[in-house]
Write an enzyme that holds these catalytic residues in place. Sequence first.
Site, PDB file in Angstrom:
ATOM      1  N   ALA A   1       4.063   4.135   6.340  1.00 27.59           N
ATOM      2  CA  ALA A   1       2.782   4.608   5.791  1.00 27.59           C
ATOM      3  C   ALA A   1       1.607   4.342   6.725  1.00 27.59           C
ATOM      4  O   ALA A   1       0.565   4.989   6.588  1.00 27.59           O
ATOM      5  CB  ALA A   1       2.522   3.966   4.431  1.00 27.59           C
TER       6      ALA A   1
ATOM      7  N   SER B   1       2.574  -2.329   4.259  1.00 35.24           N
ATOM      8  CA  SER B   1       2.617  -0.878   4.059  1.00 35.24           C
ATOM      9  C   SER B   1       3.950  -0.457   3.460  1.00 35.24           C
ATOM     10  O   SER B   1       4.977  -1.114   3.665  1.00 35.24           O
ATOM     11  CB  SER B   1       2.436  -0.157   5.393  1.00 35.24           C
ATOM     12  OG  SER B   1       3.602  -0.299   6.199  1.00 35.24           O
ATOM     13  N   ASP B   2       3.934   0.637   2.710  1.00 33.70           N
ATOM     14  CA  ASP B   2       5.193   1.303   2.434  1.00 33.70           C
ATOM     15  C   ASP B   2       5.743   1.764   3.784  1.00 33.70           C
ATOM     16  O   ASP B   2       4.992   1.933   4.761  1.00 33.70           O
ATOM     17  CB  ASP B   2       4.990   2.487   1.493  1.00 33.70           C
ATOM     18  CG  ASP B   2       6.240   2.812   0.699  1.00 33.70           C
ATOM     19  OD1 ASP B   2       7.339   2.406   1.129  1.00 33.70           O
ATOM     20  OD2 ASP B   2       6.135   3.464  -0.353  1.00 33.70           O
ATOM     21  N   TRP B   3       7.042   1.942   3.849  1.00 37.57           N
ATOM     22  CA  TRP B   3       7.709   2.154   5.145  1.00 37.57           C
ATOM     23  C   TRP B   3       7.204   3.432   5.818  1.00 37.57           C
ATOM     24  O   TRP B   3       7.335   4.519   5.263  1.00 37.57           O
ATOM     25  CB  TRP B   3       9.220   2.164   4.935  1.00 37.57           C
ATOM     26  CG  TRP B   3       9.870   0.824   5.158  1.00 37.57           C
ATOM     27  CD1 TRP B   3      11.012   0.591   5.879  1.00 37.57           C
ATOM     28  CD2 TRP B   3       9.451  -0.476   4.695  1.00 37.57           C
ATOM     29  NE1 TRP B   3      11.314  -0.758   5.894  1.00 37.57           N
ATOM     30  CE2 TRP B   3      10.374  -1.435   5.176  1.00 37.57           C
ATOM     31  CE3 TRP B   3       8.380  -0.929   3.941  1.00 37.57           C
ATOM     32  CZ2 TRP B   3      10.265  -2.804   4.921  1.00 37.57           C
ATOM     33  CZ3 TRP B   3       8.257  -2.287   3.669  1.00 37.57           C
ATOM     34  CH2 TRP B   3       9.194  -3.202   4.165  1.00 37.57           C
TER      35      TRP B   3
ATOM     36  N   SER C   1       0.844  -1.192   0.000  1.00 39.60           N
ATOM     37  CA  SER C   1       0.000   0.000   0.000  1.00 39.60           C
ATOM     38  C   SER C   1       0.879   1.241   0.000  1.00 39.60           C
ATOM     39  O   SER C   1       1.972   1.257   0.557  1.00 39.60           O
ATOM     40  CB  SER C   1      -0.930  -0.009   1.208  1.00 39.60           C
ATOM     41  OG  SER C   1      -0.206  -0.180   2.415  1.00 39.60           O
TER      42      SER C   1
END
Length: 821
Positions: free
Chosen positions: A232, A228-230, A196
């Site tokens: 996010a 998640s993207d880091w 995401s």
Amino acid sequence: MSTPTTPNAPQLAELLGRMTLEEKVALVSGRDFWATTAVESIGLRSMTLSDGPAGVRGPVWDERSPSLNLPSATALASSWDPALAYRYGAAAASEARRKDVDVVLGPTINLHRSPLGGRHFECFSEDPRLSGELAAAYVRGLQDNGVAATPKHYVANDSETDRFTVDVLVDERTLRELYLLPFEAAVGAGAWAVMSAYNSVEGVTMTENSLLETPLNSEWGFDGVVVSDWTAVRSLDSAPASQDLAMPGPAPAWADALLEAVRDGRVAESHVDRKVLRMLALAERVGALEGSTATEVAPIDGPAFIREAAIEGAVLLRNEGELPWAAAPARIAVLGHNADEARTQGGGSATVVPERVVSPLEGIRAAFPQAQVTYEIGAVVQKGVAAIPLERLTNPATGEPGLRVSFLDEAGDTLFAEDRFATSLVWFGGDAPIAASSRIVLETRYTAAEDGEIELGFASGHRGVLLLDGEQVLDETPVVEGTDLGAAFLSPPSLTATVKVSAGVPVDVRLEFVLARTGTALDAAFAGTLGIAPEKTDPDLLITRAVEAARAADVAVVVVGTNSDVESEGFDRSDLDLPGRQDELVAAVAAANPRTVVLVNSGSPVLMPWREDVAAVLLTWFGGQELGTAVGDLLTGAAEPGGRLTTTWPATLEDVPVLDVTPVDGTLRYTEGVHIGHRAWLKAGATPAYWFGEGLGYTSWELGSVSAAGTLEADDLAVTVPVTNTGERAGKQVVQVYAERTCSAIDRPARWLVGSAVVRLGAGETAEVTVPVAARSLAHWTGGRDGAWALEGGAFRLQVGTSAVALAGQVTVEAPEGISL
């Protein structure tokens, strides 16, 4: 034994029942930068995730653990070859297993909406269908070898400006037909994970967005993990959403906060259980659960594959009878900064550390051993410092090549020290105690190869103190531009001092980084470079030297390209110009030598105002660590450039129909709807420098009469065309099928891609090439509460050709009313 792709639901449910709430929350909240939490009570080991769209770095960013540097996504996509994309995924899987990585964070399948997108090089295409086809093959290549793919960034993360906060406003039809389509294809190929994005869509950040459930889960049947993207995941509002893993760990928004929220009833435990079951399924697939077995992966010849992939993706855009050089020129002038210091990858989190890189200059010298090859830089492209070559360094602690790195606390005591072999250093996790350190000290002994002055300094977001033989020459804090901490971390500014050096005389160098704290996850990471910036030479003199070398040579090869300030994660481009004075260099060289060949070393479109004045233009992209070897093969004719453009290249910035990447009041509006890329160019009636699908080879082709078989109703429609290689050598062609509908009740593109096929034939050979055309590729999304795919009744014209405008034949097909899709 292969890892099962369908999870054993009863077994996973039984394991879930044995876990405590604390174990469940720890599992979905991550352990550290790159790993998930182990749960020993159920036989679950930690799983390692790694950046990996163009090579798998692994959990450490370290020259002592090098990685294969594969060609960029734009290079791979330009092959138009799903079979190559599958092998690319398999190569990434082989690297992943070598580095004990379970989950590769790729492919990146956002679209080339605007050529200003800073991460353009990391994505496949402006076209959703082609992006999806290549993504599906990449996913299968990885996962058939037991390593999870993570298509990213879901969804509408197509530019970098304000990426953490931007709200993308895009209508439902456009979202479905363009930006979601590659993800649908990747999920259809069985993706075990999806990442995401940071951005919001229609007012809701993606880690909390209902798009994670519909269409991802409820319509497409995705049963994997949404990671998640880091950083996010920002709040507990993501807990009830279909967001499964928050990274890096322990994620502050979850972890203890989520545990407390479940205990007091604010978050239902069933939400956590759903996430845990998906994490367990992922673990079973990658062999991280006791009793599951990781798929055996056959080793590959990495350099050989990279060389092949670079050749298959190279695009010949112009050739006035110049290439290939079957008869080797006696004198070759190689010009341009990127010829000697080539860019083989884009900047940002996708960066890997290769064991070695073959530059175009090296490749040309190896391919033409009898030729006199001269080199001039011509124009400076690199900005800031570059790492110092290892052969110029001596570690004062060991006497061997390299440097000593020490981590000091507030009292100046050494907490940790290690010996390194590169002066460009990054720590994301690992053993180094970044968070506990006050200073990081680099010590080495530098020996110059010649007398003169050098620009010695450092690149970092932290204050640096530089001493030579104990004397301070620099003490400054770089000024970081912009608000994107990730961009500042991976592409920091440089500071230098002019230093006199003597050939063969060693100088003790000590660089102290004084760590500043940001209050973010980056406080546990560090990036910094001890390096040398380009010499301060009169730029006019550099061009004059290049012109003299070109005039004295039989042929001139000018390698132009971008730098890390142009193409990188964390920021978008402000223009499409080549940096520095490269355009002036090419123009001057072309005027001096009519046999000038230009190699373009970029990952995305650049303007080429001199393109009609040179003998050949060969786009080599960010070609991976064997870029130079591939260049040698292409120039000699040992191989043919096999690529075709997957995005449209403009002649001027003003011509670009969809350009804007800058949010206004926090929002970015996709007002162009379904018209991006070649669709937008056709609608605008504008002419680019090079069209989508365009590319030449070393032979000639003829396409015959087009026919169609099957029906849209049965969804077995296919277009067939005879293709003949009319040239004198074997070659490759990409047959492309486009749809048109002149009378439509909806707003359609003037022409859009619906299918393609790669064909390889020997000289004089003919083959019947058949391209399936799925009914969905002609359908549109109706939108609204009961939105669905609908096929408008009536005639569709299918055009067959070799680019979006080079069309050789057509056939008309009828769509009956009321087809259910």
